[in-house]
Design a protein around this motif. Structure first.
Motif, mmCIF file in Angstrom:
data_model
loop_
_atom_site.group_PDB
_atom_site.id
_atom_site.type_symbol
_atom_site.label_atom_id
_atom_site.label_comp_id
_atom_site.label_asym_id
_atom_site.label_seq_id
_atom_site.Cartn_x
_atom_site.Cartn_y
_atom_site.Cartn_z
ATOM 1 N N ASP A 5 0.812 -1.222 0.000
ATOM 2 C CA ASP A 5 0.000 0.000 0.000
ATOM 3 C C ASP A 5 0.841 1.265 0.000
ATOM 4 O O ASP A 5 0.325 2.349 -0.218
ATOM 5 N N ARG A 15 -1.706 2.094 -3.993
ATOM 6 C CA ARG A 15 -2.542 1.045 -3.406
ATOM 7 C C ARG A 15 -2.229 -0.284 -4.074
ATOM 8 O O ARG A 15 -1.618 -0.335 -5.130
ATOM 9 N N SER A 16 -2.659 -1.353 -3.437
ATOM 10 C CA SER A 16 -2.412 -2.675 -4.005
ATOM 11 C C SER A 16 -3.293 -2.867 -5.240
ATOM 12 O O SER A 16 -4.263 -2.139 -5.457
ATOM 13 N N LYS A 19 -6.929 -3.496 -4.312
ATOM 14 C CA LYS A 19 -7.647 -2.279 -3.923
ATOM 15 C C LYS A 19 -7.966 -1.420 -5.146
ATOM 16 O O LYS A 19 -9.016 -0.789 -5.215
ATOM 17 N N LYS A 20 -7.076 -1.406 -6.122
ATOM 18 C CA LYS A 20 -7.329 -0.645 -7.346
ATOM 19 C C LYS A 20 -8.520 -1.235 -8.100
ATOM 20 O O LYS A 20 -9.403 -0.504 -8.554
ATOM 21 N N ARG A 25 -9.165 2.651 -1.351
ATOM 22 C CA ARG A 25 -7.832 3.189 -1.109
ATOM 23 C C ARG A 25 -7.603 3.320 0.394
ATOM 24 O O ARG A 25 -8.447 3.851 1.113
ATOM 25 N N SER A 39 2.579 1.404 5.553
ATOM 26 C CA SER A 39 2.100 0.158 4.962
ATOM 27 C C SER A 39 2.588 -1.056 5.749
ATOM 28 O O SER A 39 1.828 -2.004 5.965
ATOM 29 N N VAL A 102 -9.702 2.658 5.198
ATOM 30 C CA VAL A 102 -9.906 2.399 3.772
ATOM 31 C C VAL A 102 -11.157 3.151 3.330
ATOM 32 O O VAL A 102 -12.194 3.085 3.994
#
Length: 106
Positions: A5, A15-16, A19-20, A25, A39, A102
């Motif tokens: 992250d 972001r990972s 998450k994308k 985010r 992170s 998040v």
């Protein structure tokens, strides 16, 4: 795994990949940009699961440590799930420890 992250990669946008795809985010509560240190604080407990893979390749000692490390990883996973389901802000322990949450990007 720990830094995912906080990586400053253009395609990931801080972001990972998961998450994308989910259009969420992680953000710091102090308003600063996500960094690698934050992170790591947020994701350190997931390192136990990754350590299990490494232990498979270490004869005898690694194999003996596999069960306790696996139990620790499972315990952290269950605790994180319970925390997300019971926390009013749906923040897990990693979010509390690192001062993050998040948010939706939709």
């Amino acid at each position: 795994m720990l830094c995912r992250d906080g990586l400053d990669l253009e395609f990931a946008d801080g972001r990972s990949i998961g998450k994308k795809v989910m259009e969420i985010r992680p953000v710091r509560l102090d308003g600063q940009a996500m960094d690698i240190a934050t992170s790591v604080k947020r994701n350190w407990m997931f390192g136990f699961g990754a350590a299990m893979t490494i232990l498979l390749y270490i004869p005898i000692i690694g194999w003996l440590l596999l069960l306790p490390v696996g139990l620790i990883a499972m315990g952290f996973g269950i605790a994180e799930i319970v925390k997300v389901l019971t926390d009013p802000q749906q923040r897990r322990f990693g979010d509390h420890w690192s001062g993050t949450r998040v948010i939706n990007q939709k």
